[in-house]
Motif scaffolding. Structure first.
Motif, PDB file in Angstrom:
ATOM      1  N   LEU A 509      84.906 -15.293  42.417  1.00  0.00           N
ATOM      2  CA  LEU A 509      84.260 -15.445  43.719  1.00  0.00           C
ATOM      3  C   LEU A 509      83.996 -16.933  43.905  1.00  0.00           C
ATOM      4  O   LEU A 509      83.655 -17.622  42.941  1.00  0.00           O
ATOM      5  CB  LEU A 509      82.929 -14.682  43.745  1.00  0.00           C
ATOM      6  CG  LEU A 509      82.400 -14.237  45.111  1.00  0.00           C
ATOM      7  CD1 LEU A 509      83.204 -13.038  45.597  1.00  0.00           C
ATOM      8  CD2 LEU A 509      80.939 -13.840  44.996  1.00  0.00           C
ATOM      9  N   THR A 510      84.148 -17.440  45.134  1.00  0.00           N
ATOM     10  CA  THR A 510      83.887 -18.847  45.405  1.00  0.00           C
ATOM     11  C   THR A 510      82.817 -18.982  46.481  1.00  0.00           C
ATOM     12  O   THR A 510      82.838 -18.255  47.484  1.00  0.00           O
ATOM     13  CB  THR A 510      85.167 -19.564  45.887  1.00  0.00           C
ATOM     14  OG1 THR A 510      86.134 -19.551  44.836  1.00  0.00           O
ATOM     15  CG2 THR A 510      84.873 -21.021  46.242  1.00  0.00           C
ATOM     16  N   ILE A 511      81.875 -19.887  46.263  1.00  0.00           N
ATOM     17  CA  ILE A 511      80.851 -20.219  47.255  1.00  0.00           C
ATOM     18  C   ILE A 511      81.005 -21.689  47.616  1.00  0.00           C
ATOM     19  O   ILE A 511      81.090 -22.545  46.718  1.00  0.00           O
ATOM     20  CB  ILE A 511      79.441 -19.943  46.717  1.00  0.00           C
ATOM     21  CG1 ILE A 511      79.275 -18.445  46.431  1.00  0.00           C
ATOM     22  CG2 ILE A 511      78.372 -20.410  47.714  1.00  0.00           C
ATOM     23  CD1 ILE A 511      77.966 -18.068  45.786  1.00  0.00           C
ATOM     24  N   LEU A 512      81.069 -21.978  48.903  1.00  0.00           N
ATOM     25  CA  LEU A 512      81.211 -23.353  49.367  1.00  0.00           C
ATOM     26  C   LEU A 512      79.897 -23.829  49.980  1.00  0.00           C
ATOM     27  O   LEU A 512      79.186 -23.043  50.614  1.00  0.00           O
ATOM     28  CB  LEU A 512      82.331 -23.469  50.392  1.00  0.00           C
ATOM     29  CG  LEU A 512      83.746 -23.172  49.851  1.00  0.00           C
ATOM     30  CD1 LEU A 512      84.100 -21.725  50.098  1.00  0.00           C
ATOM     31  CD2 LEU A 512      84.778 -24.089  50.472  1.00  0.00           C
ATOM     32  N   PRO A 513      79.545 -25.102  49.809  1.00  0.00           N
ATOM     33  CA  PRO A 513      78.239 -25.587  50.274  1.00  0.00           C
ATOM     34  C   PRO A 513      78.136 -25.735  51.790  1.00  0.00           C
ATOM     35  O   PRO A 513      77.035 -25.678  52.344  1.00  0.00           O
ATOM     36  CB  PRO A 513      78.096 -26.932  49.573  1.00  0.00           C
ATOM     37  CG  PRO A 513      79.499 -27.385  49.324  1.00  0.00           C
ATOM     38  CD  PRO A 513      80.289 -26.138  49.075  1.00  0.00           C
ATOM     39  N   THR A 514      79.255 -25.944  52.461  1.00  0.00           N
ATOM     40  CA  THR A 514      79.232 -26.134  53.913  1.00  0.00           C
ATOM     41  C   THR A 514      80.371 -25.344  54.559  1.00  0.00           C
ATOM     42  O   THR A 514      81.373 -25.019  53.913  1.00  0.00           O
ATOM     43  CB  THR A 514      79.387 -27.616  54.287  1.00  0.00           C
ATOM     44  OG1 THR A 514      80.567 -28.141  53.642  1.00  0.00           O
ATOM     45  CG2 THR A 514      78.171 -28.415  53.845  1.00  0.00           C
ATOM     46  N   SER A 522      90.827 -20.828  47.787  1.00  0.00           N
ATOM     47  CA  SER A 522      89.684 -20.567  46.912  1.00  0.00           C
ATOM     48  C   SER A 522      90.054 -19.509  45.885  1.00  0.00           C
ATOM     49  O   SER A 522      90.954 -18.687  46.096  1.00  0.00           O
ATOM     50  CB  SER A 522      88.488 -20.090  47.728  1.00  0.00           C
ATOM     51  OG  SER A 522      88.110 -21.049  48.680  1.00  0.00           O
ATOM     52  N   LEU A 523      89.337 -19.500  44.785  1.00  0.00           N
ATOM     53  CA  LEU A 523      89.554 -18.462  43.786  1.00  0.00           C
ATOM     54  C   LEU A 523      88.760 -17.223  44.183  1.00  0.00           C
ATOM     55  O   LEU A 523      87.541 -17.263  44.306  1.00  0.00           O
ATOM     56  CB  LEU A 523      89.105 -18.945  42.404  1.00  0.00           C
ATOM     57  CG  LEU A 523      90.018 -19.962  41.728  1.00  0.00           C
ATOM     58  CD1 LEU A 523      89.460 -20.368  40.387  1.00  0.00           C
ATOM     59  CD2 LEU A 523      91.424 -19.400  41.541  1.00  0.00           C
ATOM     60  N   GLY A 524      89.463 -16.110  44.407  1.00  0.00           N
ATOM     61  CA  GLY A 524      88.804 -14.885  44.817  1.00  0.00           C
ATOM     62  C   GLY A 524      88.300 -14.976  46.248  1.00  0.00           C
ATOM     63  O   GLY A 524      88.672 -15.861  47.016  1.00  0.00           O
ATOM     64  N   ARG A 525      87.435 -14.053  46.619  1.00  0.00           N
ATOM     65  CA  ARG A 525      86.846 -14.052  47.954  1.00  0.00           C
ATOM     66  C   ARG A 525      85.892 -15.231  48.074  1.00  0.00           C
ATOM     67  O   ARG A 525      85.201 -15.593  47.118  1.00  0.00           O
ATOM     68  CB  ARG A 525      86.111 -12.745  48.222  1.00  0.00           C
ATOM     69  CG  ARG A 525      87.034 -11.529  48.220  1.00  0.00           C
ATOM     70  CD  ARG A 525      86.256 -10.237  48.403  1.00  0.00           C
ATOM     71  NE  ARG A 525      85.589 -10.181  49.692  1.00  0.00           N
ATOM     72  CZ  ARG A 525      86.165  -9.770  50.819  1.00  0.00           C
ATOM     73  NH1 ARG A 525      87.437  -9.390  50.818  1.00  0.00           N
ATOM     74  NH2 ARG A 525      85.494  -9.727  51.945  1.00  0.00           N
TER      75      ARG A 525
END
Length: 583
Positions: A509-514, A522-525
């Motif tokens: 899973l990937t989380i982006l700051p903005t 991205s890796l995964g959703r």
């Protein structure tokens, strides 16, 4: 030839094979079986001594606290429960004059923060079980009742991959015996566990002389807040419990003292009603209907061990019992089931080392022991007595002390503060060198996220359902280039990580700051943190450097890794101690 055919049919009826046999179809057994069926790759059967119609007569447990609700949410069960439950968001205490008092009695709601489930989910056990049975049925598994376990034999020399446990069961109606050979057997069959008894596992602790009455029904009252979790300080009936239930019903509980018992030739339903009316004074009470009532003995016990040869396990009341004073029995049992479920699934599917199963008791026993101590103190205080080892003033007000202990135990009672402490023999909770706020073994924060494109809000727990897989959460850097991109590339090129992902042992899973127009690559959703980046802050990750949070299938932190050049190697080292190379 005909004789041989008949013999084969007879043997097929008398003996069968399954990966896991679950004994006991209460919530703990149902949740355990459901997880194994949901995760796939493991066959499961569940048997129950009592027929469902008999079980329906019992009131039993009623309350699911926030952490339990979170775990059930990640298993896809919370939404259906919420359709039927009463969401209780308030606790209140009344003194003997009927005045609302603070800092006394029930106060555990104060710690129900930092969660979407900031309330007590109140739903009587029989309705919970209906939800769990229906969910299990969707995976083709039906509860087999009335079937009683009457024998267990463990082949100590058998390989862990073989069916080393032989369970002998008896059909309660037809009275014939059958044998079920399984790789693992789960005893979720309550405080009088047949599994525990057949294996001669000591049940240590004590049963006190205290008894409580519980009565459920539909009532009329002038109690100011009848749909709250209430305590009423009665000089004759102890600290009286009042709980608003589902379907507009109410539960009342009070101490069953010698005075109560001696006042009646037979303590029947009418006597239970009469004493309930006296217990809640100065408030008025009238019963329109009684659904259920019981008298039960208070005690705290814990099994000498929770497993035998890593092929038989005890969970819930089969491994520990306590009073309902802290309302934790059902919750603790579900914590057991969730902790054990994913570990057993990974091992039986050949994806994890069998030693992973050792961590079940290592993690659960300390938390159970902590609960038992809280429960022993709370149960005495609710009968107007100070804790047995009380070191304070001997004239202390028991209701004030109860409030203090309830407050102290608040985060534990809600489940949000339950953690698994570092132990040298537990590879799931290593000594972390991370300087961030999250250490291995603590609950992963359920942060708010935004979906790509629509920027619709969601929660991390909703996007990381419990599918029996670890989650690698990549917190990307502010720039799409640089360190995090190099890390992505390194992880993508790792043979072991790719194989573990292919086997569904690990999910990306990937989380982006903005917010950005596209999350492609991205890796995964992928998701975005919300404004001011509170998600990065909660996980202690610098948006300019990025990081990785590794979350266990059950929602606890496994590790938080700072981004550096050997991050791929560090991930492989972390998982090599747990996961087997599936190829």
């Amino acid at each position: 030839m005909e004789t041989d055919v008949l013999a084969c049919i007879y043997m097929a009826e008398k003996e069968s094979l399954v990966d896991v046999l679950v004994v006991g179809a209460g919530p703990v057994g149902l949740i355990t079986a459901y997880q194994l069926a949901r995760f796939g790759g493991v066959s499961v059967r569940i048997i129950e001594k009592h027929s469902k119609s008999v079980q329906d007569a019992y009131g039993r447990a009623i309350t699911l606290f926030p952490r339990t609700s979170e775990m059930l949410d990640q298993l896809g069960l919370a939404d259906e429960l919420l359709q039927e439950a009463f969401a209780c968001r308030e606790t209140v205490a009344y003194n003997s004059l009927g005045e609302e008092v603070h800092g006394r009695g029930w106060s555990f709601m104060n710690e129900m923060k930092d969660t979407a489930f900031d309330f007590a989910l109140v739903l009587r056990q029989k309705y919970q079980e209906e939800t769990f049975r229906n969910a299990l049925r969707r995976y083709g598994v039906e509860v087999e009742a009335s079937v009683e376990l009457v024998g267990i034999d463990i082949n100590d020399t058998a390989s862990s991959s073989l069916h080393s446990v032989t369970a002998t069961v008896q059909d309660a109606e037809k009275k014939f015996l059958k044998t079920i050979r399984c790789r693992c057997l789960i005893g979720a069959d309550g405080g009088r566990s047949s599994v525990r008894r057949l294996l001669s596992i000591p049940f240590e602790g004590a049963t006190s002389e205290d008894k409580w009455v519980r009565i459920d029904g539909h009532v009329k009252t002038d109690l100011p807040k009848p749909r709250a979790y209430c305590s009423i300080e009665s000089p004759t009936h102890g600290n009286v419990l009042w709980v608003g239930l589902d379907r507009g019903a109410t539960r009342i509980g009070y101490a069953f003292t010698d005075d109560r018992a001696n006042a009646y030739a037979e303590f029947d339903e009418q006597a239970a009603i009469t004493e309930a009316i006296a217990a809640v004074k100065p408030f008025a009470l009238g019963f329109e209907q009684v659904d259920w009532w019981t008298i039960y003995t208070v005690g705290q016990r814990i099994a000498k061990r929770f497993s035998v040869d890593n092929c038989v396990f005890l969970a819930g009341d089969a491994s520990h019992t306590h009073s309902s004073g802290a309302a934790q029995g059902l919750n603790t049992g579900i914590h057991d089931a969730v902790n054990l479920g994913w570990k057993l699934s990974l091992v039986l599917r050949g994806l994890a080392f069998p030693t992973l199963l050792n961590t079940y008791e290592i993690e659960r026993r300390p938390n159970v022991q902590k609960l038992i101590q809280y429960d022993a103190d709370i149960s005495r205080l609710m009968t107007n007595r100070l804790p047995e080892n009380w070191q304070g003033e001997p004239t202390a007000d028991v209701n004030e002390v109860l409030g203090q202990i309830m407050d102290e135990a608040g985060s534990f009672s809600s489940g949000l503060g339950i953690s698994y402490e570092y132990q040298a023999d537990n590879p799931l909770v290593s000594s972390s060198s991370s300087s961030g706020p999250l250490k291995p073994g603590v609950r992963a924060p359920d942060i708010t996220l935004l979906k790509p494109g629509t920027f619709e809000r969601t929660r991390l727990f909703r996007e990381t359902p419990n599918i029996g897989s670890f989650y690698l959460i990549f917190f990307a850097t502010e720039s799409s280039q640089g360190v995090s991109r190099a890390v992505f590339h390194g992880v993508e090129q790792s043979r072991l990580l790719k194989e573990w992902i292919a086997s569904r042992s690990i999910t990306y899973l990937t989380i982006l700051p903005t917010k950005v127009p596209s999350v492609y690559g991205s890796l995964g959703r992928a998701y975005f943190d919300i404004e001011d980046k509170p998600g990065y802050q909660r996980y202690g990750i610098d948006p300019h450097r990025g990081g990785i949070a590794v979350i266990r299938p059950d929602g606890w932190i496994y590790f938080v890794i700072d981004i550096h050049t050997d991050v791929t190697n560090e991930l492989e080292i972390l998982f090599k101690g747990i996961l087997l190379d599936p190829f």
